[in-house]
Design a protein around this motif. Structure first.
Motif, mmCIF file in Angstrom:
data_model
loop_
_atom_site.group_PDB
_atom_site.id
_atom_site.type_symbol
_atom_site.label_atom_id
_atom_site.label_comp_id
_atom_site.label_asym_id
_atom_site.label_seq_id
_atom_site.Cartn_x
_atom_site.Cartn_y
_atom_site.Cartn_z
ATOM 1 N N GLY A 119 0.931 -0.964 0.301
ATOM 2 C CA GLY A 119 0.124 0.313 -0.153
ATOM 3 C C GLY A 119 0.608 1.141 0.465
ATOM 4 N N SER A 120 1.988 1.758 -0.230
ATOM 5 C CA SER A 120 3.419 2.449 -0.042
ATOM 6 C C SER A 120 3.474 2.909 -0.831
ATOM 7 C CB SER A 120 4.326 1.904 0.865
ATOM 8 O OG SER A 120 5.038 0.589 -0.388
ATOM 9 N N GLY A 121 2.674 2.694 -2.548
ATOM 10 C CA GLY A 121 2.623 3.009 -3.609
ATOM 11 C C GLY A 121 4.271 2.057 -4.413
ATOM 12 N N ARG A 122 4.335 1.323 -3.952
ATOM 13 C CA ARG A 122 4.932 0.414 -5.097
ATOM 14 C C ARG A 122 4.431 -0.095 -6.407
ATOM 15 N NH1 ARG A 122 6.680 -4.416 -0.981
ATOM 16 N NH2 ARG A 122 4.667 -4.780 -1.677
ATOM 17 N N SER A 123 3.813 -0.946 -6.599
ATOM 18 C CA SER A 123 2.994 -0.992 -8.040
ATOM 19 C C SER A 123 2.647 -0.264 -8.433
ATOM 20 C CB SER A 123 1.390 -2.429 -7.462
ATOM 21 O OG SER A 123 2.488 -3.620 -6.907
ATOM 22 N N GLU A 124 2.050 0.264 -7.702
ATOM 23 C CA GLU A 124 1.121 1.818 -8.511
ATOM 24 C C GLU A 124 2.297 2.831 -9.679
ATOM 25 O OE1 GLU A 124 -1.434 0.697 -4.879
ATOM 26 O OE2 GLU A 124 0.905 0.887 -4.995
ATOM 27 N N THR A 125 3.367 2.369 -8.888
ATOM 28 C CA THR A 125 4.641 3.627 -9.499
ATOM 29 C C THR A 125 5.020 3.271 -10.956
ATOM 30 O OG1 THR A 125 5.095 4.177 -7.030
ATOM 31 C CG2 THR A 125 7.217 4.587 -9.514
ATOM 32 N N ALA A 126 5.215 1.495 -10.833
ATOM 33 C CA ALA A 126 5.901 0.591 -11.901
ATOM 34 C C ALA A 126 4.372 0.584 -12.919
ATOM 35 C CB ALA A 126 5.899 -1.170 -11.537
ATOM 36 N N ARG A 127 3.275 0.574 -12.540
ATOM 37 C CA ARG A 127 2.273 0.889 -13.692
ATOM 38 C C ARG A 127 1.784 1.755 -14.259
ATOM 39 N NH1 ARG A 127 -1.430 -3.122 -12.563
ATOM 40 N NH2 ARG A 127 -3.277 -1.714 -13.202
ATOM 41 N N ALA A 128 2.073 3.130 -13.068
ATOM 42 C CA ALA A 128 2.548 5.064 -13.817
ATOM 43 C C ALA A 128 3.672 5.268 -14.506
ATOM 44 C CB ALA A 128 2.691 5.633 -12.570
ATOM 45 N N ILE A 129 4.405 4.005 -14.555
ATOM 46 C CA ILE A 129 5.994 4.744 -15.416
ATOM 47 C C ILE A 129 5.220 3.384 -16.563
ATOM 48 C CG2 ILE A 129 8.249 3.578 -16.402
ATOM 49 C CD1 ILE A 129 8.433 3.685 -12.738
ATOM 50 N N VAL A 130 4.506 2.540 -17.317
ATOM 51 C CA VAL A 130 4.186 1.280 -18.193
ATOM 52 C C VAL A 130 2.775 2.407 -18.834
ATOM 53 C CG1 VAL A 130 5.658 -0.409 -17.567
ATOM 54 C CG2 VAL A 130 3.333 -0.504 -16.953
ATOM 55 N N GLY A 131 2.199 3.036 -18.221
ATOM 56 C CA GLY A 131 1.293 4.025 -18.682
ATOM 57 C C GLY A 131 -0.582 3.128 -18.081
ATOM 58 N N ALA A 132 -0.681 2.340 -17.316
ATOM 59 C CA ALA A 132 -1.233 0.790 -16.927
ATOM 60 C C ALA A 132 -1.753 2.194 -16.136
ATOM 61 C CB ALA A 132 -0.868 -0.181 -16.100
ATOM 62 N N LEU A 133 -1.478 3.544 -14.791
ATOM 63 C CA LEU A 133 -1.772 4.150 -14.178
ATOM 64 C C LEU A 133 -2.152 6.067 -14.527
ATOM 65 C CD1 LEU A 133 -3.357 4.293 -10.916
ATOM 66 C CD2 LEU A 133 -1.199 4.632 -10.582
ATOM 67 N N PRO A 134 -3.163 6.270 -14.958
ATOM 68 C CA PRO A 134 -3.182 7.710 -15.431
ATOM 69 C C PRO A 134 -2.794 8.349 -14.160
ATOM 70 C CG PRO A 134 -5.532 5.822 -15.317
ATOM 71 C CD PRO A 134 -4.687 5.378 -14.694
ATOM 72 N N LEU A 135 -2.638 9.493 -14.551
ATOM 73 C CA LEU A 135 -1.485 10.492 -14.293
ATOM 74 C C LEU A 135 -2.548 12.003 -13.911
ATOM 75 C CD1 LEU A 135 2.400 9.493 -14.893
ATOM 76 C CD2 LEU A 135 1.494 9.934 -12.968
ATOM 77 N N ASP A 136 -2.129 12.739 -12.777
ATOM 78 C CA ASP A 136 -2.391 13.922 -12.823
ATOM 79 C C ASP A 136 -1.160 14.783 -13.723
ATOM 80 O OD1 ASP A 136 -4.877 13.181 -11.529
ATOM 81 O OD2 ASP A 136 -3.845 12.700 -9.660
ATOM 82 N N SER A 137 -0.354 14.268 -12.669
ATOM 83 C CA SER A 137 1.008 15.038 -13.525
ATOM 84 C C SER A 137 2.357 14.035 -13.414
ATOM 85 C CB SER A 137 0.941 16.567 -12.718
ATOM 86 O OG SER A 137 1.147 15.924 -11.188
ATOM 87 N N GLY A 138 3.070 14.650 -13.868
ATOM 88 C CA GLY A 138 4.116 14.048 -14.086
ATOM 89 C C GLY A 138 4.874 13.765 -15.473
#
Length: 539
Positions: free
Chosen positions: A293-312
């Motif tokens: 729940g710390s954001g590890r998997s979310e970070t990886a998913r954001a990098i590959v475009g599987a998690l929508p970003l508000d910014s970055g």
């Protein structure tokens, strides 16, 4: 005996998964079942639970011969199973899953009020305080596993089979699991415990049975075996050979002079990520540390475009990466997801089809895919990753969990990526296969591949990563390098939640400018960490 297997053989087409295996389970004992991937553990469990019928041999329950033709027969006999991959209904409510098939009723109808109240009370004892009316699939993987555990224990079972039960759990949840195991032990309920984590086995198990290549190798008190002796039985190698070659760890190659091949800057996504930045150089292994729940998997998913970003932004080779997974794949950024069942393998396809799936655009000419090129690629990676398979045309669902994981690694490696994001790559993998995967990642890094490594096992990160980025509540709270890579420092960063302090400590370590008292403590901690790693490799 509460449960006994006598000379059981199980054959599939071209494969003998179990070869005259015998196994005994005493009432109230915690019995470890260990072996490499492909050793026959999963097949034996499926025989015990009615998924498979043995080709030959006998199954006894409380001294009486039994034949389980389907899993419900085993459940009715008192054999309950917690699988590594949660096998509940994600769209059904948490309470509905907990009481599935045994719902409390009033006047013939399901008493939803009572069921929800009872579910909330039961799950509170497992550290789950979520709304039990919400769909199970909205919970994290760890929480879903605890629901599966609670469901298995709540049934009137005299045998509970736990297949890698801690693979998705954070430390607090693991302690809850162990307390449940102790309660079951006190009630005289027998437990078959499958795990590749040695610390767990030696902490809670009474006896151990070792399988290798579908055959029974050893059964006896676990306390009578050293860890090296146990591993040598699993691998079929001498203790001396394992001591010399078995302690494979990731290489350490900082490549500090190189420009990052991937830079993620200021990734923010709702409440899941807040201004997360990560960079990886060619040949570098960067670990993401933090609790579930710390954001590890979310970070990886954001990098590959599987998690929508508000910014970055995400840069690959200095060029901005467009949104969406296809753009990431075209840029050479691929991800091995944590849940291989839901987001990885396609169970009804063959090993060959699963491996070449991502590489099909590269293998086609004028829309026609060359079968010869497919076969060459598959043969290369089956040999390189030592995937145990009867034929490339065998269904991937028939392989052990570890070999399925290797198939997924082969899928992404055959696309020749620049960056590989690995989310729990050794989850559910035994000691031998784990060392092979770690050695493979080391080899790939030496060849210049940039790797982002996520693991719930802190020791794996400390041994395997050149650098650690520590996350808490979706934000970076520290970056550790060199001698700062110790368990104490990671836990301190998580506890303090102070990114500036973490960066300052890392900088002071690199510059050697810490105060005398702090320097002495840091040197002592680093020395203890190095000694601990060395000892772990030889224990």
């Amino acid at each position: 005996m509460v449960l006994e297997v006598v000379d059981v053989t199980k054959e599939f087409v071209g494969v003998r998964a179990l070869d005259r295996v015998s196994f005994k389970l005493e009432p109230g004992e915690v019995h470890a079942l260990v072996g490499e991937n492909g050793a026959g553990k999963s097949t034996l469990i499926k025989v015990l639970t009615g998924v498979h019928r043995p080709t030959s041999g006998t199954l006894l329950h409380r001294g009486e011969p039994v034949v389980f033709t389907r899993p419900v027969d085993a459940q009715r006999a008192g054999i309950s199973t917690i699988y590594q991959e949660v096998n509940l209904v994600p769209l059904m409510s948490v309470a509905g899953n907990l009481f599935l098939g045994r719902e409390p009723r009033r006047r013939g109808l399901v008493d939803w009020k009572r069921m929800n109240a009872d579910a909330a009370g039961v799950l509170a004892g497992y550290g789950i305080h979520s709304d039990v009316r919400r769909p199970l699939g909205t919970l994290g993987v760890g929480a879903q596993q605890m629901v599966a555990l609670a469901r298995a224990v709540a049934t009137e079972a005299d045998v509970v089979i736990m297949d890698e039960p801690t693979s998705s759990l954070e430390p607090r949840e693991v302690e809850t699991l162990f307390s449940v195991v102790e309660r079951l032990h006190e009630r005289g309920i027998a437990i078959v415990y499958v795990s590749h984590r040695m610390d767990e086995l030696y902490r809670i198990c009474d006896r151990v049975t070792v399988l290798r290549d579908g055959k029974h190798v050893h059964t006896g008190p676990l306390a009578d075996l050293s860890r090296l002796e146990l591993v040598s039985m699993m691998l079929g190698r001498s203790v001396g050979d394992i001591r010399e070659h078995g302690a494979t760890a990731f290489g350490v190659d900082h490549h500090a002079g190189r420009e990052p091949v991937l830079e993620a800057k200021g990734l923010t996504s709702g409440t899941r990520l807040s201004d997360v930045s990560v960079s990886i150089r060619p040949g570098e292994v960067v670990g993401l540390a933090g609790l579930l729940g710390s954001g590890r998997s979310e970070t990886a998913r954001a990098i590959v475009g599987a998690l929508p970003l508000d910014s970055g932004t995400v840069l690959v080779g200095g060029a901005a990466l467009g949104p969406g997974v296809p753009n990431a794949m075209r840029a050479g950024v691929n991800m091995l997801a944590e849940d291989r069942k839901a987001e990885g393998i396609i169970p009804n396809l063959s090993v060959r089809e699963n491996i070449v799936l991502a590489a099909l655009p590269q293998l086609s000419r004028f829309g026609v895919v060359s079968r010869d090129r497919q076969d060459r690629i598959v043969d290369t990676f089956v040999k390189r990753l030592r995937i145990k398979v009867s034929s490339p045309e065998q269904k991937v669902s028939e392989l052990s969990g570890g070999n399925q994981q290797k198939v997924l690694l082969a899928r992404w490696l055959c696309t020749q990526p620049k960056v590989l994001l690995l989310d729990e790559p050794t989850r559910g993998i035994d000691v031998g296969a784990k060392a092979e995967v770690q050695a493979l990642i080391d080899e790939l890094a030496q060849e210049g591949l940039a790797v982002l490594l996520i693991s719930s096992e802190l020791e794996e990160l400390l041994d395997g990563a050149d650098r650690l980025v520590v996350l808490k509540d979706g934000a970076v709270v520290g970056e550790l390098v060199g001698d700062q890579l110790t368990q104490d420092n990671v836990l301190a960063a998580i506890a303090s939640g102070d990114a500036a302090a973490g960066e300052s400590r890392a900088g002071e370590s690199r510059a050697g400018e810490s105060r005398a008292g702090e320097s002495t403590a840091a040197e002592s901690t680093a020395a203890e960490s190095k000694a601990g790693r060395s000892g772990e490799g030889e224990s």
